[in-house]
Motif scaffolding. Structure first.
Motif, PDB file in Angstrom:
ATOM      1  N   ARG A   9     -57.712  15.948 -61.768  1.00 27.85           N
ATOM      2  CA  ARG A   9     -57.356  16.069 -60.354  1.00 27.85           C
ATOM      3  C   ARG A   9     -57.027  14.703 -59.766  1.00 27.85           C
ATOM      4  O   ARG A   9     -56.110  14.562 -58.967  1.00 27.85           O
ATOM      5  CB  ARG A   9     -58.511  16.721 -59.590  1.00 27.85           C
ATOM      6  CG  ARG A   9     -58.356  16.764 -58.078  1.00 27.85           C
ATOM      7  CD  ARG A   9     -57.112  17.533 -57.643  1.00 27.85           C
ATOM      8  NE  ARG A   9     -57.130  18.903 -58.126  1.00 27.85           N
ATOM      9  CZ  ARG A   9     -56.099  19.753 -57.989  1.00 27.85           C
ATOM     10  NH1 ARG A   9     -54.987  19.349 -57.400  1.00 27.85           N
ATOM     11  NH2 ARG A   9     -56.185  20.979 -58.453  1.00 27.85           N
ATOM     12  N   GLU A  10     -57.773  13.664 -60.189  1.00 28.62           N
ATOM     13  CA  GLU A  10     -57.522  12.314 -59.685  1.00 28.62           C
ATOM     14  C   GLU A  10     -56.152  11.801 -60.121  1.00 28.62           C
ATOM     15  O   GLU A  10     -55.431  11.172 -59.329  1.00 28.62           O
ATOM     16  CB  GLU A  10     -58.622  11.364 -60.169  1.00 28.62           C
ATOM     17  CG  GLU A  10     -59.993  11.597 -59.570  1.00 28.62           C
ATOM     18  CD  GLU A  10     -60.681  12.831 -60.134  1.00 28.62           C
ATOM     19  OE1 GLU A  10     -61.624  13.345 -59.486  1.00 28.62           O
ATOM     20  OE2 GLU A  10     -60.266  13.297 -61.235  1.00 28.62           O
ATOM     21  N   GLN A  13     -53.530  13.587 -58.030  1.00 31.89           N
ATOM     22  CA  GLN A  13     -53.449  13.094 -56.663  1.00 31.89           C
ATOM     23  C   GLN A  13     -52.723  11.752 -56.594  1.00 31.89           C
ATOM     24  O   GLN A  13     -51.934  11.511 -55.683  1.00 31.89           O
ATOM     25  CB  GLN A  13     -54.851  12.945 -56.067  1.00 31.89           C
ATOM     26  CG  GLN A  13     -54.833  12.648 -54.560  1.00 31.89           C
ATOM     27  CD  GLN A  13     -54.200  13.764 -53.756  1.00 31.89           C
ATOM     28  OE1 GLN A  13     -54.692  14.883 -53.763  1.00 31.89           O
ATOM     29  NE2 GLN A  13     -53.094  13.470 -53.062  1.00 31.89           N
ATOM     30  N   ARG A  16     -49.121  12.498 -57.074  1.00 31.09           N
ATOM     31  CA  ARG A  16     -48.599  13.196 -55.883  1.00 31.09           C
ATOM     32  C   ARG A  16     -48.384  12.220 -54.739  1.00 31.09           C
ATOM     33  O   ARG A  16     -47.409  12.350 -53.970  1.00 31.09           O
ATOM     34  CB  ARG A  16     -49.589  14.301 -55.453  1.00 31.09           C
ATOM     35  CG  ARG A  16     -49.111  15.113 -54.245  1.00 31.09           C
ATOM     36  CD  ARG A  16     -47.871  15.911 -54.616  1.00 31.09           C
ATOM     37  NE  ARG A  16     -47.258  16.576 -53.477  1.00 31.09           N
ATOM     38  CZ  ARG A  16     -46.325  16.041 -52.689  1.00 31.09           C
ATOM     39  NH1 ARG A  16     -45.909  14.789 -52.896  1.00 31.09           N
ATOM     40  NH2 ARG A  16     -45.793  16.736 -51.702  1.00 31.09           N
ATOM     41  N   ASN A  17     -49.241  11.236 -54.594  1.00 24.19           N
ATOM     42  CA  ASN A  17     -49.076  10.238 -53.542  1.00 24.19           C
ATOM     43  C   ASN A  17     -47.803   9.425 -53.747  1.00 24.19           C
ATOM     44  O   ASN A  17     -47.111   9.090 -52.783  1.00 24.19           O
ATOM     45  CB  ASN A  17     -50.295   9.312 -53.502  1.00 24.19           C
ATOM     46  CG  ASN A  17     -51.547  10.025 -53.009  1.00 24.19           C
ATOM     47  OD1 ASN A  17     -51.476  11.105 -52.427  1.00 24.19           O
ATOM     48  ND2 ASN A  17     -52.704   9.422 -53.257  1.00 24.19           N
TER      49      ASN A  17
END
Length: 245
Positions: A9-10, A13, A16-17
């Motif tokens: 998940r990290e 993210q 995605r950023n």
């Protein structure tokens, strides 16, 4: 096991950023394009055009239906098409009716043009279940004057068009069968959006955009762009009542 990269998940993210930064730049550039598009000079339409509609003959000014802006999609459906309009254009046409109520309340009339005779347009419109006004430019100079269609001579002078006619890929040969036209005739139609404004009794041409610009594509394409898996690279398309499954 998925062939795509799988992460935590990290990791998602963080990636995605980074993508969000690029999407923000894309949105900013899109706004600049919109502003520049609206700064294009308007060109007065001096020639008188008369079109066949489901309600009889109408001039370009009458197609505005009392509003000050006219947006038209030119569907590839030439007089030589014996089966029907371009499947890809038909996919886009399927999506126009739901938007009309919102455009109408914002002073915009939305219609479609094609070069096939009006009786064939009406029959195809009924088959597709469309509600938008469908206007025939058959035997008018309008599509040639505004770059919505090519003469046979013009088509031969465009290397990309001539190349597709002389050595068509398999998907294009299939497309020719879908519309029922020889490629030298079928590829003379230009899938385009064209916009006009009406002010102080005069009509002005304001904008034209033609495929392969992403705007001249079915709207579901933008939804597919947000899905995980890429679509096949070959542009095969079916009408909604002809999907193989």
């Amino acid at each position: 096991m998925s062939e795509h990269k799988v992460g935590t998940r990290e990791e998602w993210q963080a990636a995605r950023n980074e993508l969000a930064k690029l999407e923000a730049e894309h949105a900013q550039l899109g706004q600049k394009v919109t502003e520049q598009r609206r700064e294009l000079p308007w060109v007065a339409v001096e020639k008188e055009y008369e079109f066949d509609t489901e309600d009889g003959k109408k001039t370009l000014a009458e197609l505005f239906d009392g509003r000050s802006q006219l947006l038209a999609y030119n569907i590839m459906f030439g007089p030589d098409y014996e089966v029907g309009a371009c499947p890809g254009c038909s996919n886009l046409g399927d999506e126009l009716d739901a938007t009309r109520v919102h455009l109408n309340h914002r002073d915009v009339t939305l219609i479609c043009f094609s070069r096939a005779p009006i009786d064939r347009l009406v029959a195809y419109k009924e088959r597709m279940g469309w509600q938008f006004p469908y206007v025939s430019t058959f035997e008018t100079e309008f599509p040639f004057d505004f770059g919505l269609a090519l003469t046979p001579e013009q088509a031969q002078e465009i290397p990309e068009v001539k190349g597709m006619i002389d050595n068509p890929p398999e998907w294009l040969e299939e497309w020719g069968r879908q519309v029922g036209a020889k490629l030298e005739d079928g590829l003379r139609e230009g899938p385009s959006f064209i916009a006009f404004a009406r002010e102080n009794g005069s009509v002005y041409h304001t904008y034209t955009v033609m495929a392969p610009d992403p705007f001249v594509a079915p709207y579901f394409s933008s939804l597919i762009d947000r899905t995980p898996k890429a679509q096949p690279s070959e542009p095969r398309t079916w009408r909604k009542d002809e999907y193989p499954d």
